[in-house]
Design a protein around this motif. Structure first.
Motif, PDB file in Angstrom:
ATOM      1  N   LYS A 161       0.837  -1.211   0.000  1.00  0.00           N
ATOM      2  CA  LYS A 161       0.000   0.000   0.000  1.00  0.00           C
ATOM      3  C   LYS A 161       0.866   1.253   0.000  1.00  0.00           C
ATOM      4  CE  LYS A 161      -4.386  -1.486   1.959  1.00  0.00           C
ATOM      5  NZ  LYS A 161      -5.166  -1.757   3.148  1.00  0.00           N
ATOM      6  N   ARG A 162       1.913   1.251   0.811  1.00  0.00           N
ATOM      7  CA  ARG A 162       2.777   2.435   0.879  1.00  0.00           C
ATOM      8  C   ARG A 162       3.468   2.689  -0.449  1.00  0.00           C
ATOM      9  NH1 ARG A 162       4.144   0.917   6.285  1.00  0.00           N
ATOM     10  NH2 ARG A 162       6.178   0.118   5.665  1.00  0.00           N
ATOM     11  N   VAL A 163       3.951   1.615  -1.059  1.00  0.00           N
ATOM     12  CA  VAL A 163       4.646   1.761  -2.346  1.00  0.00           C
ATOM     13  C   VAL A 163       3.670   2.268  -3.417  1.00  0.00           C
ATOM     14  CG1 VAL A 163       5.806   0.484  -4.201  1.00  0.00           C
ATOM     15  CG2 VAL A 163       6.441   0.068  -1.819  1.00  0.00           C
ATOM     16  N   ALA A 164       2.467   1.684  -3.455  1.00  0.00           N
ATOM     17  CA  ALA A 164       1.470   2.099  -4.462  1.00  0.00           C
ATOM     18  C   ALA A 164       1.097   3.567  -4.284  1.00  0.00           C
ATOM     19  CB  ALA A 164       0.229   1.210  -4.357  1.00  0.00           C
ATOM     20  N   GLU A 165       0.938   3.983  -3.059  1.00  0.00           N
ATOM     21  CA  GLU A 165       0.572   5.376  -2.775  1.00  0.00           C
ATOM     22  C   GLU A 165       1.703   6.325  -3.186  1.00  0.00           C
ATOM     23  OE1 GLU A 165      -2.040   6.767  -2.163  1.00  0.00           O
ATOM     24  OE2 GLU A 165      -1.561   8.710  -1.279  1.00  0.00           O
ATOM     25  N   ALA A 166       2.925   5.892  -2.922  1.00  0.00           N
ATOM     26  CA  ALA A 166       4.071   6.729  -3.310  1.00  0.00           C
ATOM     27  C   ALA A 166       4.108   6.903  -4.825  1.00  0.00           C
ATOM     28  CB  ALA A 166       5.367   6.090  -2.827  1.00  0.00           C
ATOM     29  N   TYR A 167       3.894   5.834  -5.560  1.00  0.00           N
ATOM     30  CA  TYR A 167       3.896   5.929  -7.020  1.00  0.00           C
ATOM     31  C   TYR A 167       2.762   6.833  -7.503  1.00  0.00           C
ATOM     32  CZ  TYR A 167       7.510   2.454  -8.112  1.00  0.00           C
ATOM     33  OH  TYR A 167       8.700   1.795  -8.270  1.00  0.00           O
TER      34      TYR A 167
END
Ligand code: TMP
Length: 251
Positions: free
Chosen positions: A186-192
């Motif tokens: 979730k954190r990675v997807a949000e960052a992207y």
């Protein structure tokens, strides 16, 4: 200082692919490589970390051969990138060769920024130092819902065992990796999502749940457009036709 891109002084297009694990970057980079070669474009495909002798050694270390601190990890990703840009990407672009990158600077913002807590400003400075400000002309984000990333990567054993939540020894003595938790994806997807929103001209966000063929078509459409524009601009600058002179080349 403005970002140095291949638009300002180069004829090669620099195309990167980003996204969480299991998004299909490897497949799409290979398909794009083939398409470009089929139309007679010179092209190099690189993968981060890796694609240089040093980068390949660092990939092994980063994938868990040794344990390391978060700071060391960040710097090793950047060392691999500096080596790649200096010895492969910059010379290729200078030579009019298109470069496809399976991950580039944005991965460090998405992963080390979001999951290790380093500030965007620090990562921006380090990226600037490592790449000399080189930025892709196009970045494809293969976007997957975090739940799907988790599902797709669960059975994958060739995972970075330092970054994932837990590493266990299986009874046979083989290393067995548990998948990264949903919160991580979730954190990675949000960052992207934020990175893409901040630079909509560079980013092309694609729904990674589509079929391989559908994705490949969308990628190709966008790349063809950019190639046409790059060639038109180069012709305008030099008066010399660009593109016909290059033999297909895979370095
Ligand atoms: P991959 O080869 O499956 O894409 O794995 C590379 C791993 O390294 C992936 O988990 C993302 C991670 N990574 C970072 O954490 N930071 C970076 O700057 C790069 C390039 C990759």
């Amino acid at each position: 200082m403005p970002a140095r891109t291949s638009k300002t002084k180069r004829r090669g297009l620099f195309i990167s692919f980003e996204g969480g694990e299991g998004a299909g970057k490897s497949t799409q980079t290979q398909l794009l490589l083939k398409r470009l070669m089929d139309v007679g474009e010179s092209v190099v495909l690189v993968k981060e970390p890796g694609s240089t002798p040093l980068g390949s050694r660092l990939r092994g270390l980063l994938k868990g051969e040794v344990s390391m601190s978060d700071k060391a990890e960040l710097l090793l990703f950047l060392a691999a990138r500096a080596e790649l840009v200096t010895t492969v990407v910059d010379p290729a672009l200078d030579d009019g060769v298109n470069v496809i990158a399976d991950r580039f600077s944005d991965s460090t913002f998405a992963y080390q920024g979001q999951t290790r807590g380093f500030t965007q400003a620090l990562i921006a400075d380090l990226n600037q130092f490592a790449t000399g400000g080189l930025s892709p002309d196009i970045t494809f984000l293969l976007n997957l819902p975090p739940e799907e990333s988790l599902r797709r990567t669960r059975p994958k054993v060739e995972l970075d065992n330092r970054l994932i939540a837990d590493v266990r020894q299986a009874e046979e003595g083989q290393q067995k990796f548990e998948s990264r938790p949903l919160a991580f994806h979730k954190r990675v997807a949000e960052a992207y999502r934020k990175l893409a929103a901040a630079e909509p001209e560079r980013w092309c966000v694609l729904d990674g749940r589509q079929s391989v063929d559908a994705l490949s078509e969308q990628v190709w459409e966008r790349v063809q457009d950019s190639l046409k524009k790059a060639k038109r601009n180069a012709r305008r600058r030099t008066g010399v036709p660009v593109g016909e002179q290059g033999r297909p080349r895979l370095i």
